[in-house]
Scaffold this active site. Sequence first.
Site, PDB file in Angstrom:
ATOM      1  N   SER A 140       0.839  -1.196   0.000  1.00 30.18           N
ATOM      2  CA  SER A 140       0.000   0.000   0.000  1.00 30.18           C
ATOM      3  C   SER A 140       0.876   1.248   0.000  1.00 30.18           C
ATOM      4  O   SER A 140       2.066   1.194   0.327  1.00 30.18           O
ATOM      5  CB  SER A 140      -0.879   0.003   1.261  1.00 30.18           C
ATOM      6  OG  SER A 140      -1.531   1.240   1.461  1.00 30.18           O
ATOM      7  N   TYR A 153      -2.456  -0.124  10.298  1.00 28.83           N
ATOM      8  CA  TYR A 153      -2.404  -0.397   8.863  1.00 28.83           C
ATOM      9  C   TYR A 153      -1.023  -0.069   8.297  1.00 28.83           C
ATOM     10  O   TYR A 153      -0.456  -0.847   7.524  1.00 28.83           O
ATOM     11  CB  TYR A 153      -3.488   0.402   8.143  1.00 28.83           C
ATOM     12  CG  TYR A 153      -3.740  -0.070   6.735  1.00 28.83           C
ATOM     13  CD1 TYR A 153      -4.395  -1.268   6.497  1.00 28.83           C
ATOM     14  CD2 TYR A 153      -3.315   0.683   5.644  1.00 28.83           C
ATOM     15  CE1 TYR A 153      -4.627  -1.709   5.202  1.00 28.83           C
ATOM     16  CE2 TYR A 153      -3.540   0.248   4.348  1.00 28.83           C
ATOM     17  CZ  TYR A 153      -4.199  -0.953   4.131  1.00 28.83           C
ATOM     18  OH  TYR A 153      -4.412  -1.385   2.842  1.00 28.83           O
TER      19      TYR A 153
END
Length: 297
Positions: A140, A153
């Site tokens: 990501s 995250y």
Amino acid sequence: MSRVSLEGRVAVVTGAARGVGELLARKLSARGVKVALVGLEPDALKQVSARLHSESDHWYADVTDHEAMAEVAERVKERFGRIDIVVANAGVATGGPFVESDPESWRRVIEVNLIGSAVTARAFLPALLESRGYLLQIASLAALTPAPMMSAYCASKSGVEAYAHSLRGEVGHRGVKVGVGYLSWTDTDMVRGADQDDVMRELRQRLPWPSNKTYPLGPAVDRLVEGIERRSAHVYGQWWLRGMQGVRGYLPALIGTVGQREMRRFGDRLDGLRVGLVGAGGAADEEQRSGAATVRK
């Protein structure tokens, strides 16, 4: 780098019930790939499998469960005879201030995104070594840029990036290629779920361009497919992410300074903010843990 034909290859995609995983399975299938779908939503997986162009099958499993994933790997090998491509895509997310975060949700993000990716690779690497195949680890923008309110995250995606880079060096001489896929905010249930919280949505909108946009899913997945065809070491779902690699060393200090300003701006609105796992995928994960099963077709 030249592309290889995917016709007749066998691919495993985790987190395949929706979002990136579902569309990736569809696009691979359209290229003649036989697809094994793995995830926590058996009904959704069955529906995805039924819509694919090529031969496919589906398995219900928690990617953090090594025994379950080892059994899936064995069954996929029995079903298709070989495994050429594995896409470690399964992931969940939560947000909010770390000090007030739900400990179980925070831990689960690390377990699914980081530990689950490693469990996936451990289960399928023997087959990939046989086929001299390709493992694509989905990371990501969060691996490149730390961000307030996203500690779990960011930690998990930084972790899978580092783990995949390490693994590339270990298995490359045996013919297995390992790639890392980077995606910015992409139109999935996860991002839409995060946007349901007003504070999280407004904070994201205040990010600098082009990181404040939500990007369409289709073009991002097309880039992932191209990366699989090229067996690329790095795959960028949005064009500008490649440029972030050159400046990533400066970002922690910059974001640390700007982040303090943004936290002051939102002030009391942060008090008591507790965000669980977001989106339909997060709900499926929480449901699975409340009633747990292992491997199911």
